[in-house]
Structure formats: structure tokens, C-alpha cells
Design a protein around this motif. Structure first.
Motif, PDB file in Angstrom:
ATOM      1  N   MET A   1      47.834  42.073  34.859  1.00  0.00           N
ATOM      2  CA  MET A   1      46.132  42.133  35.560  1.00  0.00           C
ATOM      3  C   MET A   1      45.330  42.982  34.979  1.00  0.00           C
ATOM      4  O   MET A   1      43.731  43.271  35.739  1.00  0.00           O
ATOM      5  CB  MET A   1      46.510  41.891  36.738  1.00  0.00           C
ATOM      6  N   LEU A   2      45.783  44.536  34.515  1.00  0.00           N
ATOM      7  CA  LEU A   2      45.031  45.323  34.715  1.00  0.00           C
ATOM      8  C   LEU A   2      43.735  45.348  33.604  1.00  0.00           C
ATOM      9  O   LEU A   2      42.565  46.026  33.668  1.00  0.00           O
ATOM     10  CB  LEU A   2      46.037  46.830  34.066  1.00  0.00           C
TER      11      LEU A   2
ATOM     12  N   THR B   1      37.612  36.674  39.196  1.00  0.00           N
ATOM     13  CA  THR B   1      35.923  37.194  39.512  1.00  0.00           C
ATOM     14  C   THR B   1      36.056  35.023  39.290  1.00  0.00           C
ATOM     15  O   THR B   1      34.626  34.958  39.543  1.00  0.00           O
ATOM     16  CB  THR B   1      35.322  37.790  37.479  1.00  0.00           C
TER      17      THR B   1
ATOM     18  N   ARG C   1      37.626  37.464  34.436  1.00  0.00           N
ATOM     19  CA  ARG C   1      38.329  37.236  34.601  1.00  0.00           C
ATOM     20  C   ARG C   1      39.278  35.767  36.200  1.00  0.00           C
ATOM     21  O   ARG C   1      38.675  35.955  37.080  1.00  0.00           O
ATOM     22  CB  ARG C   1      39.223  38.386  35.385  1.00  0.00           C
TER      23      ARG C   1
ATOM     24  N   ALA D   1      42.730  38.259  44.264  1.00  0.00           N
ATOM     25  CA  ALA D   1      41.614  39.863  44.898  1.00  0.00           C
ATOM     26  C   ALA D   1      40.926  40.226  43.228  1.00  0.00           C
ATOM     27  O   ALA D   1      39.707  40.659  42.992  1.00  0.00           O
ATOM     28  CB  ALA D   1      42.336  40.914  45.109  1.00  0.00           C
ATOM     29  N   ARG D   2      41.658  40.423  42.268  1.00  0.00           N
ATOM     30  CA  ARG D   2      41.095  41.115  40.670  1.00  0.00           C
ATOM     31  C   ARG D   2      40.601  39.521  40.201  1.00  0.00           C
ATOM     32  O   ARG D   2      39.929  39.867  39.284  1.00  0.00           O
ATOM     33  CB  ARG D   2      42.675  41.397  39.767  1.00  0.00           C
TER      34      ARG D   2
ATOM     35  N   GLU E   1      47.149  39.156  44.482  1.00  0.00           N
ATOM     36  CA  GLU E   1      46.501  40.432  43.866  1.00  0.00           C
ATOM     37  C   GLU E   1      46.024  39.642  42.803  1.00  0.00           C
ATOM     38  O   GLU E   1      44.599  40.429  42.291  1.00  0.00           O
ATOM     39  CB  GLU E   1      47.491  41.094  42.966  1.00  0.00           C
ATOM     40  N   ARG E   2      46.481  38.600  42.000  1.00  0.00           N
ATOM     41  CA  ARG E   2      45.590  37.840  41.100  1.00  0.00           C
ATOM     42  C   ARG E   2      44.188  37.044  41.815  1.00  0.00           C
ATOM     43  O   ARG E   2      43.252  37.788  41.017  1.00  0.00           O
ATOM     44  CB  ARG E   2      46.541  37.175  40.762  1.00  0.00           C
TER      45      ARG E   2
ATOM     46  N   ASP F   1      40.728  44.070  31.270  1.00  0.00           N
ATOM     47  CA  ASP F   1      39.186  43.794  32.078  1.00  0.00           C
ATOM     48  C   ASP F   1      38.905  42.447  31.715  1.00  0.00           C
ATOM     49  O   ASP F   1      37.772  42.261  32.514  1.00  0.00           O
ATOM     50  CB  ASP F   1      38.281  45.373  31.018  1.00  0.00           C
TER      51      ASP F   1
ATOM     52  N   ARG G   1      51.449  42.528  36.590  1.00  0.00           N
ATOM     53  CA  ARG G   1      50.385  43.192  36.749  1.00  0.00           C
ATOM     54  C   ARG G   1      49.777  43.894  36.070  1.00  0.00           C
ATOM     55  O   ARG G   1      48.371  44.504  35.613  1.00  0.00           O
ATOM     56  CB  ARG G   1      51.180  44.603  37.823  1.00  0.00           C
TER      57      ARG G   1
END
Length: 194
Positions: free
Chosen positions: A69-70, A92, A13, A89-90, A86-87, A72, A66
């Protein structure tokens, strides 16, 4: 450029950030092809298709973002501040592109006037040169790259920072990414013979 990490160290991600016209959608598409994962162009979620960059209602844009972003695995390009935390935090891993404002201004004019089917453009592209956008690219967003670099470094994500087109081309070569524009293809490294 920060040291080029192996591509796999950025995870599945990846956010691609940088000032307007730094090449985010192009790199995101190349990464998506290489990793065989979804590519999300936030400009396409933020604006309505078949328009000259007319924004969607904020709530609709946030819902679309959103939902994306869910997933995988994705590569997501764009900066939009509304859900930025939020982006990150999600995510990698992160890549920040930031070349000069003169180059980005030239790129804006070229893509708007001549590249009607460029990567990341809106469906039914009705783009036109806008004075407000020229001001944004040349003046208002001039120092955004430094801000994105600071934010990504503080988030502790594995990252790569590129501050010139040459560094971006080096990144494409290091990760064996397909360069989308044949006329501007990076020079291939030649093997030396004994």
C-alpha cells in the motif's frame, strides 16, 4: 452499472473489490497493463506459494499488504477485512464487481479444474475444489457485493460498480482494456457507414 468514469478519474491507486470469483484479478491485471502500474493480488499475499491455499500468519500478511500500500501507484484486488479501512483510505478510486452467485460458482469450478495458470493464482498452483469454498461462493458471500458498494460509496471515492459480466465487458471496451481470454472476447463496436 454506474456511469463509466474516465479511467484517469480513478487515480493511480485503485482497489478492485467484489465477492469471490467475480473476476477481480483479471480486471486488476488488465488495468495494471493499461496504466503501466504494479498489480497486487491480495490472495497471493494472504496465502503461501506452492500450497493449496494455506494462509500465511496474520502479522506476515498484514506486513506484506502494508508494504504494498505504500507504493505511489498500484491496482490491488481482494477484499480481506483486516486492513480494509487502511486500503480504502490510501486508494484513489474503486471498482466493485458483483455478478450472480450461479455465474461465480461456475467460474470457481472452471478455474479450479481447468485454469491452472489463471491470473491471480498462487505460485506452484495446487488448487482443488473444496466444499467450503463452494459454500462460500454460492451461499456465504452472496450479498457481499452490495456491502462493498455501500462501503465504497460512503468512502466518497470515485468508483464504478459492475453487476454483470456484460457490464464488465462494457467497462473493458470503454477503457480499451485488453481482454485476457480470446474465447470470451467482448464484441467490438462496429462503426456505421453512411
Amino acid at each position: 452499472m454506474t456511469p463509466v468514469l474516465p479511467l484517469h478519474s480513478l487515480g493511480q491507486r485503485i482497489v478492485v473489490l467484489g465477492p469471490s470469483n467475480a473476476g477481480k484479478p483479471t480486471l486488476a491485471a488488465a488495468l495494471g497493463r493499461k496504466l503501466d502500474i504494479a498489480v497486487v493480488h491480495l490472495d497471493q499475499l494472504h496465502h503461501q506459494p506452492n500450497t493449496n491455499w494455506v494462509p500465511r500468519p496474520r502479522e506476515e500478511f498484514h506486513a506484506l499488504q502494508r508494504a504494498a500500500m505504500l507504493g505511489d501507484a498500484w491496482v490491488m484486488d481482494g477484499n480481506y477485512s483486516g486492513l480494509f479501512d487502511e486500503r480504502l483510505a490510501r486508494a484513489t478510486g474503486a471498482i466493485v464487481l458483483d455478478d450472480g452467485h450461479w455465474q461465480r460458482t461456475g467460474r470457481y469450478l472452471r478455474r479450479t479444474l481447468f485454469e491452472h495458470h489463471r491470473i491471480g493464482s498462487l505460485e506452484g498452483n495446487k488448487d482443488s475444489v473444496k466444499w467450503s469454498m463452494l459454500h462460500w461462493v454460492f451461499v456465504a458471500s452472496r450479498h457481499n457485493g452490495a456491502r462493498y458498494r455501500r462501503t465504497v460509496a460512503a468512502a466518497g471515492l470515485p468508483h464504478v460498480f459492475c453487476q454483470s459480466l456484460r457490464q464488465v465487458r462494457d467497462l473493458y471496451a470503454a477503457w480499451d482494456l485488453a481482454w485476457p481470454y480470446p474465447a470470451h472476447r467482448p464484441a467490438q463496436k462496429r462503426e456505421r457507414r453512411p
